[in-house]
Each structure stands twice: as C-alpha cells, then as structure tokens.
Motif scaffolding. Sequence first.
Motif, PDB file in Angstrom:
ATOM      1  N   ARG A  27       0.860  -1.180   0.000  1.00 29.12           N
ATOM      2  CA  ARG A  27       0.000   0.000   0.000  1.00 29.12           C
ATOM      3  C   ARG A  27       0.892   1.223   0.000  1.00 29.12           C
ATOM      4  NH1 ARG A  27      -4.109  -2.022   4.730  1.00 29.12           N
ATOM      5  NH2 ARG A  27      -4.894  -3.789   3.558  1.00 29.12           N
ATOM      6  N   PRO A  28       0.457   2.271  -0.669  1.00 34.56           N
ATOM      7  CA  PRO A  28       1.324   3.438  -0.727  1.00 34.56           C
ATOM      8  C   PRO A  28       1.576   3.985   0.673  1.00 34.56           C
ATOM      9  CG  PRO A  28      -0.758   3.823  -1.887  1.00 34.56           C
ATOM     10  CD  PRO A  28      -0.809   2.436  -1.382  1.00 34.56           C
ATOM     11  N   ASN A  29       2.825   4.082   1.077  1.00 30.84           N
ATOM     12  CA  ASN A  29       3.128   4.629   2.403  1.00 30.84           C
ATOM     13  C   ASN A  29       4.312   5.589   2.335  1.00 30.84           C
ATOM     14  OD1 ASN A  29       5.267   2.934   2.072  1.00 30.84           O
ATOM     15  ND2 ASN A  29       5.172   2.008   4.084  1.00 30.84           N
ATOM     16  N   GLY A  30       4.684   5.941   1.137  1.00 30.46           N
ATOM     17  CA  GLY A  30       5.729   6.950   0.998  1.00 30.46           C
ATOM     18  C   GLY A  30       7.148   6.416   0.930  1.00 30.46           C
ATOM     19  N   GLY A  31       7.426   5.269   1.584  1.00 22.61           N
ATOM     20  CA  GLY A  31       8.796   4.776   1.618  1.00 22.61           C
ATOM     21  C   GLY A  31       9.151   3.970   0.377  1.00 22.61           C
ATOM     22  N   VAL A  32      10.429   3.950   0.053  1.00 18.19           N
ATOM     23  CA  VAL A  32      10.896   3.146  -1.077  1.00 18.19           C
ATOM     24  C   VAL A  32      10.889   1.674  -0.679  1.00 18.19           C
ATOM     25  CG1 VAL A  32      12.905   2.575  -2.505  1.00 18.19           C
ATOM     26  CG2 VAL A  32      12.319   4.965  -2.071  1.00 18.19           C
ATOM     27  N   LEU A  33      10.394   0.849  -1.573  1.00 20.65           N
ATOM     28  CA  LEU A  33      10.331  -0.590  -1.319  1.00 20.65           C
ATOM     29  C   LEU A  33      11.033  -1.299  -2.476  1.00 20.65           C
ATOM     30  CD1 LEU A  33       9.048  -3.118   0.040  1.00 20.65           C
ATOM     31  CD2 LEU A  33       7.051  -2.707  -1.382  1.00 20.65           C
ATOM     32  N   LEU A  34      12.001  -2.169  -2.151  1.00 25.59           N
ATOM     33  CA  LEU A  34      12.719  -2.897  -3.193  1.00 25.59           C
ATOM     34  C   LEU A  34      12.569  -4.388  -2.980  1.00 25.59           C
ATOM     35  CD1 LEU A  34      16.022  -0.826  -2.990  1.00 25.59           C
ATOM     36  CD2 LEU A  34      14.437  -0.802  -4.918  1.00 25.59           C
ATOM     37  N   LEU A  35      12.290  -5.090  -4.047  1.00 26.23           N
ATOM     38  CA  LEU A  35      12.262  -6.555  -3.980  1.00 26.23           C
ATOM     39  C   LEU A  35      13.232  -7.099  -5.013  1.00 26.23           C
ATOM     40  CD1 LEU A  35      11.102  -9.440  -3.385  1.00 26.23           C
ATOM     41  CD2 LEU A  35       9.297  -8.928  -5.023  1.00 26.23           C
TER      42      LEU A  35
ATOM     43  N   LYS B 132      17.653 -16.795  -3.482  1.00 29.47           N
ATOM     44  CA  LYS B 132      16.940 -16.163  -2.362  1.00 29.47           C
ATOM     45  C   LYS B 132      16.233 -14.909  -2.853  1.00 29.47           C
ATOM     46  CE  LYS B 132      20.770 -13.129  -1.009  1.00 29.47           C
ATOM     47  NZ  LYS B 132      21.666 -12.647   0.034  1.00 29.47           N
ATOM     48  N   ASP B 133      15.340 -14.384  -2.015  1.00 27.57           N
ATOM     49  CA  ASP B 133      14.712 -13.089  -2.252  1.00 27.57           C
ATOM     50  C   ASP B 133      15.216 -12.108  -1.182  1.00 27.57           C
ATOM     51  OD1 ASP B 133      13.289 -14.372  -4.225  1.00 27.57           O
ATOM     52  OD2 ASP B 133      11.303 -13.958  -3.400  1.00 27.57           O
ATOM     53  N   ILE B 134      15.224 -10.847  -1.522  1.00 24.60           N
ATOM     54  CA  ILE B 134      15.589  -9.790  -0.564  1.00 24.60           C
ATOM     55  C   ILE B 134      14.527  -8.692  -0.637  1.00 24.60           C
ATOM     56  CG2 ILE B 134      17.374  -8.135   0.173  1.00 24.60           C
ATOM     57  CD1 ILE B 134      19.373  -9.609  -1.621  1.00 24.60           C
ATOM     58  N   VAL B 135      14.085  -8.224   0.524  1.00 26.10           N
ATOM     59  CA  VAL B 135      13.130  -7.113   0.569  1.00 26.10           C
ATOM     60  C   VAL B 135      13.779  -5.974   1.348  1.00 26.10           C
ATOM     61  CG1 VAL B 135      10.910  -6.333   1.503  1.00 26.10           C
ATOM     62  CG2 VAL B 135      11.061  -8.565   0.383  1.00 26.10           C
ATOM     63  N   LYS B 136      13.790  -4.789   0.744  1.00 25.67           N
ATOM     64  CA  LYS B 136      14.366  -3.616   1.411  1.00 25.67           C
ATOM     65  C   LYS B 136      13.284  -2.566   1.588  1.00 25.67           C
ATOM     66  CE  LYS B 136      18.879  -4.380  -0.682  1.00 25.67           C
ATOM     67  NZ  LYS B 136      20.185  -3.761  -0.954  1.00 25.67           N
ATOM     68  N   ILE B 137      13.145  -2.079   2.799  1.00 26.22           N
ATOM     69  CA  ILE B 137      12.086  -1.118   3.104  1.00 26.22           C
ATOM     70  C   ILE B 137      12.708   0.116   3.733  1.00 26.22           C
ATOM     71  CG2 ILE B 137       9.764  -0.909   4.038  1.00 26.22           C
ATOM     72  CD1 ILE B 137      10.423  -3.983   5.027  1.00 26.22           C
ATOM     73  N   GLU B 138      12.735   1.172   2.955  1.00 28.50           N
ATOM     74  CA  GLU B 138      13.302   2.426   3.457  1.00 28.50           C
ATOM     75  C   GLU B 138      12.348   3.056   4.478  1.00 28.50           C
ATOM     76  OE1 GLU B 138      16.530   5.086   2.810  1.00 28.50           O
ATOM     77  OE2 GLU B 138      15.771   4.467   0.857  1.00 28.50           O
ATOM     78  N   GLY B 139      12.906   3.517   5.590  1.00 20.32           N
ATOM     79  CA  GLY B 139      12.122   4.267   6.568  1.00 20.32           C
ATOM     80  C   GLY B 139      11.202   3.422   7.427  1.00 20.32           C
ATOM     81  N   LYS B 140      11.423   2.092   7.441  1.00 17.44           N
ATOM     82  CA  LYS B 140      10.530   1.253   8.259  1.00 17.44           C
ATOM     83  C   LYS B 140      11.344   0.345   9.169  1.00 17.44           C
ATOM     84  CE  LYS B 140       6.899  -2.035   8.462  1.00 17.44           C
ATOM     85  NZ  LYS B 140       5.716  -1.634   9.201  1.00 17.44           N
TER      86      LYS B 140
END
Length: 151
Positions: free
Chosen positions: A34-42, A54-62
Amino acid sequence: MAELKVTAIREGTVIDHIPAGKGLKVIEILRLNRPNGGVLLLASNVHSGKLGRKDIVKIEGKFLSEEEVNKIALIAPTATVNIVRDYKVAEKFKVEIPDEITGILRCANPNCVSNHEYTVSKFYVVSREPLKVRCHYCERTMEEEEILRNL
Ligand code: CTP
C-alpha cells in the motif's frame, strides 16, 4: 565478484535470505503493497551461497515490530533482518519461530471460539520443519499452506 547489486538503503530494514519466491508474500503480510511513501525494493531469485537462490526485501524508513518479525519467521524461517542506519547495518538478527504464536494468525476452523469472541488467537508450534501449529482453543492443527493463508 559476480554479484547482483541492488541499491543500498539509507535508513530502514533489509530482510535478506528469504526463500526464493517468498518475497512477495513477505511484502503482502507486512501490508507494504500500500502506498506509504517509503521506497520498497524486492530482489527475487538472487544468487545466494547458503540458499542457492533467495529473495531480498528492502524497506526504506521502516522498522519492524516483534509481531511483524514473527510473521516473517512463519513465511521465511531462513530470513535475516538487517536494521540499517546511515547506510550501515546497525543490527542483524535471524528470525526465529516462537514456541507460541499469539494474535497474528487466524484459526482456520470457522467454529473456533477465537473467531467469534473477543479472544486473542493462540497456537503452539508442534513442528518447525515442516511447519505445523496447534490451536490452543480448538486443537485444530494447521500446516504451512493453511498458515500462510491465515496470517
Ligand atoms: N544493505 C542495504 N543498504 C545498506 C546496507 C546493507 O541494502 N545501506 C543490504 C545488503 O545489500 C545486504 C544486507 O543489507 O543484502 C546485509 O548487508 P551486509 O551485512 O553488509 O551483507 P552480508 O555481509 O552479505 O550479509 P550476510 O552475512 O547476512 O549474508
């Protein structure tokens, strides 16, 4: 070094060593789609020494709550959580499936009291591999596929 480079983040959380293909599910249960403003990388299907892929998830600001970390453990028991501050990994830990799971999982039994009263759900972990839990209230056991559908 033959390594896929994914953008580093400045401040936030990197969930690494997720079993290949489970990254999207991690994003889904953390409600990050959901849109929350932070950058999300998969990054999906990335080479890994330990896991093959493997998978990697990066969540800026969380930063994750304990509840969120426990959910991740159920989906991706091999995951490592890295807390990044000022571009550096400030903290790193492996997720761990707790012995008891409270509040984060719905019982798949529609008649279970935990689905009808103001009751916090509670399960006992019967087995970690393969994942199997038992409801404290109705004793129904749930296996991985059912658990993932009820998170
Ligand atoms: N990372 C990031 N942004 C940063 C710092 C780190 O996205 N500013 C990511 C890295 O890309 C990596 C993870 O965080 O996916 C962990 O970083 P690091 O501990 O430096 O990597 P490794 O030593 O390879 O981790 P491990 O030993 O857990 O495999």
